[in-house]
Scaffold this active site. Structure first.
Site, PDB file in Angstrom:
ATOM      1  N   GLY A   1      52.428 -88.072  44.274  1.00 17.23           N
ATOM      2  CA  GLY A   1      51.866 -89.214  43.575  1.00 17.23           C
ATOM      3  C   GLY A   1      52.205 -89.210  42.095  1.00 17.23           C
ATOM      4  O   GLY A   1      53.265 -88.727  41.673  1.00 17.23           O
ATOM      5  N   SER A   2      51.275 -89.703  41.308  1.00 17.04           N
ATOM      6  CA  SER A   2      51.554 -89.944  39.886  1.00 17.04           C
ATOM      7  C   SER A   2      51.728 -88.681  39.058  1.00 17.04           C
ATOM      8  O   SER A   2      52.102 -88.760  37.884  1.00 17.04           O
ATOM      9  CB  SER A   2      50.436 -90.799  39.276  1.00 17.04           C
ATOM     10  OG  SER A   2      50.442 -92.090  39.854  1.00 17.04           O
TER      11      SER A   2
END
Length: 591
Positions: A294-295
């Site tokens: 993810g981020s």
């Protein structure tokens, strides 16, 4: 009238000759037999005698202890007794078998069947790893052919807290999983051997010869800090319970050295009682389970952008209107982030911003930076079964693949790989392989210019502010740098509505000492990394920094008004002014 009978005279000389001949033959036979036994076939008969009374027996050795970095025991071997029998001798006394069966806690018929099946053997184990008192009570029955043998059993004082790191040994005290397996040769030592004389009851009556010296197992001092390990386990467990999550992992590294200070997984198991344990709970998820990060990958996308020279921290990036279509694929932010700069892409965790930045970079450059930070290959920790992760080669990237990879989709990492990568940022752009051994030689490799690493660190600090996505990762009196990650779980053909919440960061940001990664699977309700995993990071780092006596690097205090608005002020100054009516201030760390 009596008739006279003529008696022949006895030939004494002939009889004497016969007797002498018989005696001579007997004597000759005895001499021949004696020569045969003592000269011609001496070795054979000596061997037969030795086979009945002379035995080669092992000299057991204790497995080396596993210690934490402060010398606290994590795995030790304790002496136990194992009961064994000579079936050939025991079966000659069938009336004693029921007594033995009761003492062993077995069915009498089952024991008889077992003995009969091995009637041609002279040694079988009946029950292993008994405490010495229980073994002594069995031997006190004085059942023919029943004896005991000294062995060692592994004991893990921390139980399920360290189970995934240590692994366990089998009944023969050989490593089966974890570090017990990785360092089995070091820990196991080498049993010795000696030749002894046993009596008919199997008791050793004399040591004849030492065949080989026993070599005791060597102790192993790990980099693990048991205090931090307990702390991480406790806080991760509370985080999972609070959010109804199915599983989770946390890794804590020493930033300067790459040493693993803590590694915990849930669900766990008790390595002292393996019977009935679900094999899935024995998996070291921090080493074997792959996740899309993810981020948390945005830090490395931005690092590649700054390294290229095309971007600076203040370069504007337009994230309007909150969505972007690329080759028929929709990229979106949680809200419209508006006009940002590169730092703001990190602060506000903009997928659109990260994608627009990545699309301006050559595939080879972005791939090279990811590879330098260890993505797509094993960390080299030496832990058995460690997964390498997945990073497709750059010639397989299209625009969509590059864009999604910039914010952490389309590649897979382990929690340990992610911790190693953030350790490279924390260590001024110098990457070290994670190691589980205290003081092990662990050379570093330069992966990023130190100035750029400090710049990225400053950007990551903005995440742990009221404007960022991870205010709950804040640690009182310390500057924190980190990044949240929230990803949907991949399934065949797409993604499902199950989430992985992640936070990766390091502290103190001014002079990093600890790197931490928290991964929580399937939280219910709230699922953002900044709300699920960040608080676990905060609590563990807060306790660990105090345990290690790390000096604070942040004298700011936080204040919140009654509406929950937070702002930092310098110690000793007045609380900030808020709108009328918001006068209830609370000093502390934002939670």
């Amino acid at each position: 009238m009596r008739v006279a009978t003529r008696v022949r005279p006895v030939n004494l000389k002939s009889r004497l000759s016969v007797v002498l001949m018989l005696l001579t033959l007997a004597s000759t036979g005895l001499v021949v037999r004696a020569v045969d036994l003592q000269v011609v076939r001496k070795e054979f008969y000596q061997g037969q005698g030795d086979a009945r009374y002379l035995r080669e027996v092992p000299i057991p050795v204790s497995r080396g202890s596993v210690l934490d970095r402060n010398g606290e025991p994590l795995a030790v071997s304790t002496p136990v007794e194992s009961i064994w029998a000579n079936p050939q001798e025991l079966l000659q006394h069938p009336e004693r078998v029921p007594d033995l069966a009761r003492a062993l806690g077995m069915e009498g018929d089952a024991l008889k069947d077992r003995l009969r099946q091995r009637a041609d053997k002279e040694f079988i184990y009946l029950k292993r790893h008994l405490n010495p008192d229980d073994a002594a009570s069995i031997l006190a029955l004085k059942i023919p052919g029943v004896n005991s043998q000294r062995e060692f059993r592994r004991y893990y004082p921390s139980g399920e807290v360290t189970a995934h790191v240590l692994g366990f040994t089998n009944i023969d005290d050989r490593g089966q999983e974890g570090l017990e397996l990785a360092f089995d040769e070091w820990l196991a030592g080498k049993p010795g051997a000696k030749r002894v004389i046993r009596d008919r009851l199997g008791h050793i009556v004399e040591d004849v010869e030492l065949l080989s010296e026993p070599q005791q197992g060597r102790d192993l001092m790990l980099s693990i800090d048991r205090r931090i390990q307990y702390l991480a386990y406790r806080e991760l467990k509370e985080g999972l319970l609070e959010h109804g999550a199915s599983s989770g992992s946390m890794v804590v590294l020493d930033a300067p050295t790459g040493e693993v200070l803590a590694m915990v997984n849930l669900p766990s198991y008790n390595s002292n009682a393996l019977n009935g344990v679900d094999t899935s709970s024995r998996r070291n998820r921090a080493m074997t389970d792959l996740i899309e990060p993810g981020s948390t990958m945005k830090a490395f996308t931005v690092a590649a952008a700054l390294e290229s020279g095309k971007w600076k921290p203040e370069t504007p990036v337009d994230a309007n209107p909150g969505t972007m279509t690329l080759a028929g694929h929709l990229i979106r932010d949680t809200t419209n982030k508006g006009l940002l700069d590169v730092t703001g892409v990190i602060t506000h965790s903009s997928n659109i911003g990260a994608a627009k930045i990545a699309l301006t970079l050559p595939n080879d450059h972005l791939y090279d930076l990811f590879k330098r930070f260890g993505f797509g290959e094993s960390t080299g920790s030496g832990f058995p079964g460690e997964a390498a992760g997945v990073l497709a080669p750059p010639n397989k990237w299209g625009p969509v693949e590059k864009a999604t990879m910039s914010y952490g989709y389309g590649l897979s990492v382990t929690p340990l790989q992610l911790a190693q990568a953030y350790g490279g940022l924390a260590n001024g752009g110098r990457l070290r392989a994670p190691t589980f051994v205290k003081g092990a030689q662990n050379p570093e490799s330069a992966v990023l210019d130190p100035t750029l690493a400090r710049t990225i660190t400053g950007m990551l600090e903005t995440v742990v502010t009221p404007q960022g996505s991870a205010l709950k990762a804040a640690v009182r009196n310390y500057r924190v740098a980190g990044k949240t990650g929230t990803s949907r779980k991949a399934v065949a053909g797409g993604y499902e509505s199950r989430y992985i919440s992640t936070f990766a960061g390091f502290v103190p940001a001014s002079n990093p000492r600890l790197v931490g990664v928290v991964v929580i699977h399937d939280p219910k309700g709230v699922y953002y990394g900044g709300l699920v995993s960040a608080p676990v990071f905060s609590k563990v780092m807060d306790g660990a920094l105090r345990l290690l006596d790390v000096a604070p690097d942040n004298v700011q205090k936080w204040y919140a008004d009654g509406a929950g608005n937070w702002a930092p002020i310098q110690a000793g100054n007045a609380a900030p002014d808020y709108a009328p009516g918001q006068t209830n201030y609370e000093e502390g760390v934002p939670q």
